[in-house]
Design a protein around this motif. Structure first.
Motif, PDB file in Angstrom:
ATOM      1  N   ALA A  94     -28.129  53.034 -12.419  1.00  0.00           N
ATOM      2  CA  ALA A  94     -27.173  52.341 -12.782  1.00  0.00           C
ATOM      3  C   ALA A  94     -27.154  50.802 -12.462  1.00  0.00           C
ATOM      4  CB  ALA A  94     -25.898  53.166 -12.109  1.00  0.00           C
ATOM      5  N   GLY A  95     -26.799  50.066 -13.160  1.00  0.00           N
ATOM      6  CA  GLY A  95     -26.972  48.435 -12.868  1.00  0.00           C
ATOM      7  C   GLY A  95     -28.304  47.893 -13.290  1.00  0.00           C
ATOM      8  N   LEU A  96     -29.350  48.707 -13.303  1.00  0.00           N
ATOM      9  CA  LEU A  96     -30.599  48.193 -13.647  1.00  0.00           C
ATOM     10  C   LEU A  96     -31.049  48.329 -15.062  1.00  0.00           C
ATOM     11  CD1 LEU A  96     -33.097  46.810 -12.196  1.00  0.00           C
ATOM     12  CD2 LEU A  96     -33.933  49.235 -11.645  1.00  0.00           C
ATOM     13  N   ASN A  97     -31.134  47.027 -15.620  1.00  0.00           N
ATOM     14  CA  ASN A  97     -31.608  47.498 -17.272  1.00  0.00           C
ATOM     15  C   ASN A  97     -33.006  46.882 -17.400  1.00  0.00           C
ATOM     16  OD1 ASN A  97     -29.240  48.711 -17.922  1.00  0.00           O
ATOM     17  ND2 ASN A  97     -28.008  46.666 -17.813  1.00  0.00           N
ATOM     18  N   PHE A  98     -33.967  47.554 -18.358  1.00  0.00           N
ATOM     19  CA  PHE A  98     -34.967  46.904 -18.683  1.00  0.00           C
ATOM     20  C   PHE A  98     -34.944  46.835 -20.236  1.00  0.00           C
ATOM     21  CE2 PHE A  98     -36.392  48.476 -14.461  1.00  0.00           C
ATOM     22  CZ  PHE A  98     -36.944  47.533 -13.957  1.00  0.00           C
ATOM     23  N   ALA A  99     -35.575  45.794 -20.748  1.00  0.00           N
ATOM     24  CA  ALA A  99     -35.725  45.462 -22.324  1.00  0.00           C
ATOM     25  C   ALA A  99     -36.671  45.008 -22.389  1.00  0.00           C
ATOM     26  CB  ALA A  99     -34.368  44.904 -22.920  1.00  0.00           C
ATOM     27  N   VAL A 100     -37.530  45.454 -23.545  1.00  0.00           N
ATOM     28  CA  VAL A 100     -38.804  44.789 -23.948  1.00  0.00           C
ATOM     29  C   VAL A 100     -38.487  43.974 -25.411  1.00  0.00           C
ATOM     30  CG1 VAL A 100     -40.959  45.265 -25.091  1.00  0.00           C
ATOM     31  CG2 VAL A 100     -40.489  46.639 -23.250  1.00  0.00           C
ATOM     32  N   THR A 101     -38.450  42.805 -25.183  1.00  0.00           N
ATOM     33  CA  THR A 101     -38.062  41.986 -26.462  1.00  0.00           C
ATOM     34  C   THR A 101     -39.367  41.156 -26.969  1.00  0.00           C
ATOM     35  OG1 THR A 101     -37.730  39.992 -24.912  1.00  0.00           O
ATOM     36  CG2 THR A 101     -35.980  41.243 -25.385  1.00  0.00           C
ATOM     37  N   LEU A 102     -39.327  40.698 -28.149  1.00  0.00           N
ATOM     38  CA  LEU A 102     -40.608  40.180 -28.586  1.00  0.00           C
ATOM     39  C   LEU A 102     -40.534  38.832 -28.179  1.00  0.00           C
ATOM     40  CD1 LEU A 102     -42.199  40.424 -31.264  1.00  0.00           C
ATOM     41  CD2 LEU A 102     -40.684  39.216 -32.600  1.00  0.00           C
ATOM     42  N   GLU A 103     -39.720  38.173 -27.554  1.00  0.00           N
ATOM     43  CA  GLU A 103     -39.675  36.734 -26.979  1.00  0.00           C
ATOM     44  C   GLU A 103     -40.366  37.075 -25.617  1.00  0.00           C
ATOM     45  OE1 GLU A 103     -36.402  36.500 -29.622  1.00  0.00           O
ATOM     46  OE2 GLU A 103     -37.122  38.026 -28.234  1.00  0.00           O
ATOM     47  N   GLY A 104     -40.168  38.131 -25.009  1.00  0.00           N
ATOM     48  CA  GLY A 104     -40.827  38.487 -23.789  1.00  0.00           C
ATOM     49  C   GLY A 104     -42.162  38.914 -23.915  1.00  0.00           C
ATOM     50  N   LEU A 105     -42.646  39.464 -25.061  1.00  0.00           N
ATOM     51  CA  LEU A 105     -44.004  39.701 -25.083  1.00  0.00           C
ATOM     52  C   LEU A 105     -44.848  38.588 -25.453  1.00  0.00           C
ATOM     53  CD1 LEU A 105     -43.787  43.093 -27.496  1.00  0.00           C
ATOM     54  CD2 LEU A 105     -44.589  42.831 -25.048  1.00  0.00           C
ATOM     55  N   HIS A 106     -44.139  37.655 -26.141  1.00  0.00           N
ATOM     56  CA  HIS A 106     -44.837  36.238 -26.469  1.00  0.00           C
ATOM     57  C   HIS A 106     -45.260  35.477 -25.472  1.00  0.00           C
ATOM     58  CE1 HIS A 106     -44.845  31.968 -27.858  1.00  0.00           C
ATOM     59  NE2 HIS A 106     -45.673  32.561 -28.736  1.00  0.00           N
ATOM     60  N   PHE A 107     -43.975  35.566 -24.256  1.00  0.00           N
ATOM     61  CA  PHE A 107     -44.062  34.635 -23.056  1.00  0.00           C
ATOM     62  C   PHE A 107     -45.155  35.320 -22.177  1.00  0.00           C
ATOM     63  CE2 PHE A 107     -42.879  33.132 -19.037  1.00  0.00           C
ATOM     64  CZ  PHE A 107     -42.628  31.717 -19.208  1.00  0.00           C
ATOM     65  N   GLY A 108     -45.170  36.777 -22.145  1.00  0.00           N
ATOM     66  CA  GLY A 108     -45.978  37.461 -21.267  1.00  0.00           C
ATOM     67  C   GLY A 108     -47.308  37.061 -21.817  1.00  0.00           C
ATOM     68  N   VAL A 109     -47.596  37.230 -23.007  1.00  0.00           N
ATOM     69  CA  VAL A 109     -49.245  36.857 -23.471  1.00  0.00           C
ATOM     70  C   VAL A 109     -49.357  35.458 -23.225  1.00  0.00           C
ATOM     71  CG1 VAL A 109     -50.672  36.397 -25.669  1.00  0.00           C
ATOM     72  CG2 VAL A 109     -49.172  38.194 -25.369  1.00  0.00           C
ATOM     73  N   LEU A 110     -48.598  34.559 -23.381  1.00  0.00           N
ATOM     74  CA  LEU A 110     -48.890  33.192 -22.763  1.00  0.00           C
ATOM     75  C   LEU A 110     -48.958  32.913 -21.373  1.00  0.00           C
ATOM     76  CD1 LEU A 110     -46.033  31.027 -24.692  1.00  0.00           C
ATOM     77  CD2 LEU A 110     -48.513  31.042 -25.202  1.00  0.00           C
ATOM     78  N   LEU A 111     -48.369  33.803 -20.436  1.00  0.00           N
ATOM     79  CA  LEU A 111     -48.491  33.742 -18.968  1.00  0.00           C
ATOM     80  C   LEU A 111     -50.030  34.405 -18.661  1.00  0.00           C
ATOM     81  CD1 LEU A 111     -47.242  32.570 -16.443  1.00  0.00           C
ATOM     82  CD2 LEU A 111     -46.225  34.895 -16.149  1.00  0.00           C
TER      83      LEU A 111
END
Length: 257
Positions: A94-111
């Protein structure tokens, strides 16, 4: 009489100063906001340079060491980066949310690619030059002797760590204390690493005091008994590469790369 040294590999004949300039220029570009394609090209260029220098085995070990860091950076950004296009989401508590977004995947690959590029840039300095070569390169740029010692000692710490680990394991084996189980090997590795790290720090402190007693910081001309092959083309390249790196960074911030 000076000893002339030549390196190994396709690019082994490069002067240590040239390798340092290549590595520093590579790191500067790696920290710029490049696109995914540009970072892949940059990383592959660094790998080709290391392979040409005859560092294929060390390059593999470097990639194995960087893979967990790059992978963790990708995963963290993939589930925590805020974006508009959500691919998956879940709430483990409760109160802890996770979400996989296309922007997050893109930034993760960059990092992740930035981690690989930065590590490869550091390897272009540390793996292609010996301690003596790095000392010669920094000495020719008239850096403070104590700063040169700190840089060389820091880059040489890994080889010292490996040497101490080998000595500790051989001592354990000779005393019949070698452990065959996985858990025993892990505990022995942690115990050895802690002891070895302390020994490395003590050795660096002892060497620092020895250098101070020898008045290493006193000004004056220093003559190196070991010299390295150099050429006019390399001297020109050592001026062109930093300018090229700065130009690429400006293009990256301008949105061209």
């Amino acid at each position: 009489m000076k000893l002339l040294e030549h390196g190994n590999g396709l690019w082994g004949g490069l002067h240590p100063q040239t390798w340092v300039v290549i590595g520093l220029s590579f790191i500067v570009v790696a920290l710029a906001p490049l696109s995914i394609c540009a970072r892949i090209i940059l990383w592959l260029t660094g790998c080709v340079l290391l392979l040409g220098a005859g560092q294929g085995r060390r390059l593999l070990l470097l990639l194995l060491a960087l893979a967990p860091v790059a992978g963790m950076s990708f995963l963290i950004q993939a589930v925590s980066f805020n974006g508009m296009r959500v691919l998956a989401q879940w709430q483990p508590f409760a109160g802890l949310n996770f979400a996989v977004t296309l922007e997050g995947l893109h930034f993760g690959v960059l990092l992740a690619l930035q981690v690989l590029c930065f590590g490869t840039g550091c390897a272009l300095i540390s793996l292609t030059t010996t301690a003596a070569g790095l000392r010669t390169a920094l000495g020719k740029w008239r850096l403070p002797p104590r700063l040169i010692y700190l840089i060389v000692a820091s880059l040489n710490a890994l080889s010292q760590l490996q040497r101490y680990v080998a000595i500790a394991r051989e001592s354990e084996r000779a005393r019949g204390l070698e452990r065959r189980t996985l858990g025993g090997n892990v505990r022995l590795a942690v115990k050895t690493a802690t002891t070895v790290f302390t020994l490395v720090l003590l050795e660096h402190e002892d060497r620092g005091k020895s250098l101070a007693q020898r008045r290493v910081e006193m000004p004056g001309r220093r003559i190196f008994l070991r010299t390295y092959a150099d050429s006019r083309g390399q001297k020109v390249a050592r001026w062109i590469l930093p300018a090229l790196a700065i130009g690429l960074v400006l293009l990256a911030y301008g949105g061209v790369l």
